[in-house]
Write an enzyme that holds these catalytic residues in place. Structure first.
Site, PDB file in Angstrom:
ATOM      1  CG  HIS A 137      37.271   5.190 -38.190  1.00 34.36           C
ATOM      2  ND1 HIS A 137      36.946   5.531 -39.466  1.00 34.36           N
ATOM      3  CD2 HIS A 137      36.112   4.765 -37.617  1.00 34.36           C
ATOM      4  CE1 HIS A 137      35.667   5.319 -39.670  1.00 34.36           C
ATOM      5  NE2 HIS A 137      35.145   4.847 -38.566  1.00 34.36           N
ATOM      6  CD  GLU A 150      34.515   2.917 -34.206  1.00 40.15           C
ATOM      7  OE1 GLU A 150      33.289   2.951 -34.075  1.00 40.15           O
ATOM      8  OE2 GLU A 150      35.166   3.856 -34.688  1.00 40.15           O
ATOM      9  CG  HIS A 151      35.370   0.128 -38.791  1.00 36.32           C
ATOM     10  ND1 HIS A 151      34.117  -0.083 -39.315  1.00 36.32           N
ATOM     11  CD2 HIS A 151      35.485   1.455 -38.591  1.00 36.32           C
ATOM     12  CE1 HIS A 151      33.505   1.076 -39.442  1.00 36.32           C
ATOM     13  NE2 HIS A 151      34.315   2.029 -39.007  1.00 36.32           N
TER      14      HIS A 151
END
Length: 90
Positions: free
Chosen positions: A64, A67-68
């Protein structure tokens, strides 16, 4: 084909006027090229085929976080979301 570059066929409908070509680069990255001479703009996208199930046990949330990181700024577009705004305006 260039050294280290492999090509592969892409299945497409006979009714599709676009042309497609698949390639795998020497680093393993698979690329899909799509050409549409009638399109008014060009675009590129990237699919990172990992997710939360790819996290190492000792680093929960790593996928995650990565992804950011894809949405943060660069030297040319330093502000968050600045590249997306540039693409939308052009």
């Amino acid at each position: 084909a260039a050294r280290g570059l492999q090509t592969f066929d892409i299945a497409a409908s006979n009714l599709d006027r676009r042309s497609f070509r698949g390639m795998q680069l020497s680093n393993g990255l698979r690329v899909l090229l799509c050409s549409d001479p009638e399109a008014g703009k060009a675009a590129a996208s990237m699919n990172v085929a990992v997710g939360s199930m790819s996290n190492p046990v000792e680093w929960p949330g790593l996928a995650h976080f990565c992804e950011h990181m894809l949405f943060l700024g660069t030297k040319r577009f330093p502000g968050e979301g600045e590249f997306e705004r540039f693409i939308a305006a052009n």
